[in-house]
Design a protein around this motif. Structure first.
Motif, mmCIF file in Angstrom:
data_model
loop_
_atom_site.group_PDB
_atom_site.id
_atom_site.type_symbol
_atom_site.label_atom_id
_atom_site.label_comp_id
_atom_site.label_asym_id
_atom_site.label_seq_id
_atom_site.Cartn_x
_atom_site.Cartn_y
_atom_site.Cartn_z
ATOM 1 N N VAL A 1 0.824 -1.210 0.000
ATOM 2 C CA VAL A 1 0.000 0.000 0.000
ATOM 3 C C VAL A 1 0.856 1.256 0.000
ATOM 4 O O VAL A 1 0.563 2.229 -0.708
ATOM 5 C CB VAL A 1 -0.960 -0.002 1.205
ATOM 6 C CG1 VAL A 1 -1.630 1.362 1.370
ATOM 7 C CG2 VAL A 1 -2.014 -1.083 1.029
ATOM 8 N N ASP A 2 1.923 1.261 0.786
ATOM 9 C CA ASP A 2 2.771 2.448 0.859
ATOM 10 C C ASP A 2 3.408 2.770 -0.496
ATOM 11 O O ASP A 2 3.519 3.941 -0.883
ATOM 12 C CB ASP A 2 3.864 2.264 1.917
ATOM 13 C CG ASP A 2 3.301 2.277 3.322
ATOM 14 O OD1 ASP A 2 2.205 2.842 3.521
ATOM 15 O OD2 ASP A 2 3.953 1.726 4.231
ATOM 16 N N ASP B 1 -8.092 -1.058 0.923
ATOM 17 C CA ASP B 1 -8.164 -0.357 2.199
ATOM 18 C C ASP B 1 -9.111 0.837 2.049
ATOM 19 O O ASP B 1 -8.669 1.981 1.900
ATOM 20 C CB ASP B 1 -6.760 0.111 2.612
ATOM 21 C CG ASP B 1 -6.745 0.761 3.990
ATOM 22 O OD1 ASP B 1 -7.778 0.722 4.686
ATOM 23 O OD2 ASP B 1 -5.700 1.317 4.371
ATOM 24 N N ASN C 1 -8.570 4.236 3.937
ATOM 25 C CA ASN C 1 -7.266 4.885 3.875
ATOM 26 C C ASN C 1 -7.456 6.381 3.624
ATOM 27 O O ASN C 1 -7.736 6.806 2.503
ATOM 28 C CB ASN C 1 -6.415 4.254 2.766
ATOM 29 C CG ASN C 1 -4.969 4.690 2.819
ATOM 30 O OD1 ASN C 1 -4.666 5.857 2.668
ATOM 31 N ND2 ASN C 1 -4.074 3.742 3.032
#
Length: 235
Positions: A86-87, A116, A119
């Motif tokens: 995700v990052d 997500d 987020n």
């Protein structure tokens, strides 16, 4: 012949001699070990730069490649190595956003949100990109989604506040900024937005309160001083 000793493993080692002369016909420079010469060359390249960056082992002319493009290439490589990270996806999306490649940025933010949905970083930046594209209604909804998840999200609150002020929808702006101002009174810019909205709505005491609060945390905020002056409270 050159005298040699042997180390404890039996490997030959040249005997130490501080006064040994260079081999016949060779200069001291020619006797520099190959690894040391290579190291010196690398250091020289790092200092001189050859007019560009070294990106993954390739020299790239800085007249043709922007820092944003370098960042995009770097994040694309990271995503390629681990597509589920995700990052890395967020980093790539933001790099696209900085470069003004809006659709690519949206695609990456949407990919993050698929895995997500809460987020807030992806939601907030998606909202900002949508505003850049003129999709204001969807952007507005997306930024409200951020505040629903994180009611004290200062950036989403400010973006909505400024959006509504520009449309002269001052009550809506207050709905966006007041909860954050209450939770985080040190945010002078939000204090100012609230004060300006109260002023436009004719609620003088509340406007003065917010302008004065803004100046407590940011004494050089000229806009808040101007607001107080308009209300006859300047000193």
């Amino acid at each position: 012949m050159t005298e040699k000793n042997a180390d404890r493993n039996g490997s030959p080692i040249a005997a130490e001699s501080s006064d040994r002369a260079p081999a016949a016909g060779r200069t001291p420079e020619q006797l520099v070990p190959g690894w040391l010469a290579l190291l010196v060359l690398i250091l020289m390249l790092a200092v001189v730069g050859l007019g560009g960056w070294v990106v993954r082992g390739l020299l790239i002319d800085d007249d043709r490649v922007s820092p944003q493009e370098v960042a995009i290439a770097d994040w694309e490589a990271k995503v390629g190595q681990d597509p589920g990270n995700v990052d890395s996806r967020l980093g790539l999306a933001f790099a696209y956003q900085q470069q003004g490649e809006w659709q690519q940025a949206l695609e990456e933010y949407d990919t993050v949100l698929e895995s997500d949905p809460a987020n807030t970083a992806a939601l907030y930046n998606k909202g900002i990109v949508l505003m850049q594209l003129g999709e204001n209604k969807t952007a507005e909804e997306t930024l409200w989604d951020v505040l629903e998840i994180a009611p004290d999200h200062a950036l989403a609150s400010k973006a909505l506040g400024e959006y509504y002020v520009a449309k002269q929808q001052y009550k809506s702006a207050l709905v966006a900024v007041e909860p954050v101002v209450e939770a985080r009174p040190e945010l002078a810019d939000l204090q100012f937005i609230a004060g300006y909205c109260y002023e436009q709505l004719g609620q003088v005491s509340q406007a003065v309160e917010r302008y004065e609060a803004a100046l407590r945390y940011a004494p050089d905020l000229v806009e808040a001083r101007d607001g107080l002056a308009r209300l006859g409270e300047g000193g």
